[in-house]
Design a protein around this motif. Structure first.
Motif, PDB file in Angstrom:
ATOM      1  N   ASP A  56     -13.714   0.978   2.829  1.00  0.00           N
ATOM      2  CA  ASP A  56     -15.569   0.872   4.026  1.00  0.00           C
ATOM      3  C   ASP A  56     -16.329   0.575   3.557  1.00  0.00           C
ATOM      4  O   ASP A  56     -17.299  -0.015   4.122  1.00  0.00           O
TER       5      ASP A  56
ATOM      6  N   ARG B  34      -9.811   4.104  -0.011  1.00  0.00           N
ATOM      7  CA  ARG B  34     -10.620   4.129   2.116  1.00  0.00           C
ATOM      8  C   ARG B  34     -12.291   3.905   1.424  1.00  0.00           C
ATOM      9  O   ARG B  34     -12.541   3.284   1.788  1.00  0.00           O
TER      10      ARG B  34
ATOM     11  N   GLU C 296      -7.608  -3.007  10.407  1.00  0.00           N
ATOM     12  CA  GLU C 296      -7.300  -2.899  10.900  1.00  0.00           C
ATOM     13  C   GLU C 296      -5.351  -2.687  10.096  1.00  0.00           C
ATOM     14  O   GLU C 296      -4.705  -1.861  10.977  1.00  0.00           O
TER      15      GLU C 296
ATOM     16  N   PRO D 265      -5.340   1.504   7.859  1.00  0.00           N
ATOM     17  CA  PRO D 265      -5.709   2.056   8.959  1.00  0.00           C
ATOM     18  C   PRO D 265      -6.274   3.742   8.080  1.00  0.00           C
ATOM     19  O   PRO D 265      -7.171   4.256   7.980  1.00  0.00           O
ATOM     20  N   GLY D 266      -5.105   3.889   7.236  1.00  0.00           N
ATOM     21  CA  GLY D 266      -5.634   5.815   6.825  1.00  0.00           C
ATOM     22  C   GLY D 266      -5.606   5.549   5.637  1.00  0.00           C
ATOM     23  O   GLY D 266      -6.184   4.915   5.137  1.00  0.00           O
ATOM     24  N   GLU D 267      -4.955   6.612   4.468  1.00  0.00           N
ATOM     25  CA  GLU D 267      -5.049   6.481   3.310  1.00  0.00           C
ATOM     26  C   GLU D 267      -4.997   4.788   2.489  1.00  0.00           C
ATOM     27  O   GLU D 267      -4.273   3.863   3.337  1.00  0.00           O
ATOM     28  N   THR D 268      -5.718   4.082   1.185  1.00  0.00           N
ATOM     29  CA  THR D 268      -5.647   3.753   1.013  1.00  0.00           C
ATOM     30  C   THR D 268      -5.784   2.987  -0.827  1.00  0.00           C
ATOM     31  O   THR D 268      -6.701   3.698  -0.516  1.00  0.00           O
TER      32      THR D 268
ATOM     33  N   ASN E  92       1.114  -1.275  -0.138  1.00  0.00           N
ATOM     34  CA  ASN E  92      -0.230   0.224   0.177  1.00  0.00           C
ATOM     35  C   ASN E  92       0.681   1.542   0.114  1.00  0.00           C
ATOM     36  O   ASN E  92       0.433   2.504  -0.603  1.00  0.00           O
TER      37      ASN E  92
ATOM     38  N   SER F  88      -6.055   6.827  -3.764  1.00  0.00           N
ATOM     39  CA  SER F  88      -5.871   6.316  -1.677  1.00  0.00           C
ATOM     40  C   SER F  88      -7.730   7.152  -1.688  1.00  0.00           C
ATOM     41  O   SER F  88      -8.399   6.520  -0.767  1.00  0.00           O
ATOM     42  N   GLN F  89      -8.642   7.581  -2.293  1.00  0.00           N
ATOM     43  CA  GLN F  89     -10.000   8.179  -1.760  1.00  0.00           C
ATOM     44  C   GLN F  89     -11.066   7.244  -2.542  1.00  0.00           C
ATOM     45  O   GLN F  89     -11.545   6.477  -1.170  1.00  0.00           O
TER      46      GLN F  89
END
Length: 242
Positions: A123, A119, A139, A142-145, A98, A115-116
């Motif tokens: 989700d 994420r 887990e 947790p942040g930018e993906t 990532n 990234s947007q």
């Protein structure tokens, strides 16, 4: 499919696993999936504004290059490696894939694009298709993906075939850019459909070629697009975020 007539409900016991996986991929990569893909053109809007693509042939050639020599190929490799890391439950490897995927974005807009969507995809999928393995992946990220990382990891969490996932992602990548072209370029839906039909077999061939490749195989040769993505940030008139 077995149908219970007394209650009107459907059961999935008779549905082959491969069919379930195909339907899941179609849902995940549908234009209706809430990742915001419609808002991004991956530099195509700038290319049209600059006059680099102006007709069906030009757009087809541009998209073929992006697919086979740019982000399309790289994203499929990244998705494949994310799939392998998630399948092995290797959180460190998944986080490393990532981080590299995000670092490969050559501009602010293209980083936002991946990234947007990534994420949002993670989700939405966790909410609609929850499972313990996917929770572990969330887990670990947790942040930018990055979008291809999120897709590859989610597919592995649900035990889905890697090759089919890469091919589906590649076709969705092409279809989204064709959709963008219909909004900014002087082509109609018939031309867009012809472009998708022409690039479909190339997506399949590319998916087979990159399946199993490691991160050392990453690389691109779309310098005009990369530089154009910087210019798009200050483009006077635009409807896309990239």
């Amino acid at each position: 499919m077995a149908r219970t007539h007394m209650t009107g409900t459907l059961t999935t016991t008779a549905i082959p696993t491969a069919m379930i996986e195909t339907l899941r991929l179609m849902a995940w990569l549908s234009p209706t999936y809430p990742v915001g893909a419609f808002a991004y053109s991956h530099g195509l809007e700038w290319a049209v504004e600059a006059g680099h693509v102006a007709d069906e042939a030009g757009i087809a050639a541009w998209l073929a290059d992006v697919l086979e020599r740019g982000a399309g190929r790289n994203d499929m490799i990244l998705a494949g490696n994310a799939h392998a890391a998630a399948e092995a439950a290797d959180r460190d490897a998944l986080a490393a894939v990532n981080a590299l995927a995000l670092a490969l974005a050559p501009s602010r807009e293209l980083r936002l694009e991946t990234s947007q969507q990534g994420r949002s995809f993670l989700d939405a999928t966790l909410a609609a298709w929850p499972c313990p393995r996917l929770s572990d992946i969330a887990e670990a990220l947790p942040g930018e993906t990055a979008y291809p990382v999120a897709l590859g990891a989610a597919a592995a969490a649900h035990g889905m075939d890697r090759g089919a996932t890469l091919a589906a992602y590649g076709l969705a990548f092409v279809q989204n850019l064709v959709s963008a072209a219909l909004r900014v370029a002087p082509i109609g839906q018939a031309a867009g459909t012809r472009i998708v039909a022409a690039l479909g077999p190339r997506v399949g061939a590319l998916a087979e070629e990159v399946d199993g490749l490691g991160l050392d195989a990453l690389g691109s040769a779309t310098l005009r697009l990369d530089l154009g993505s910087f210019r798009h940030e200050t483009q006077y008139s635009r409807i896309f975020r990239s």
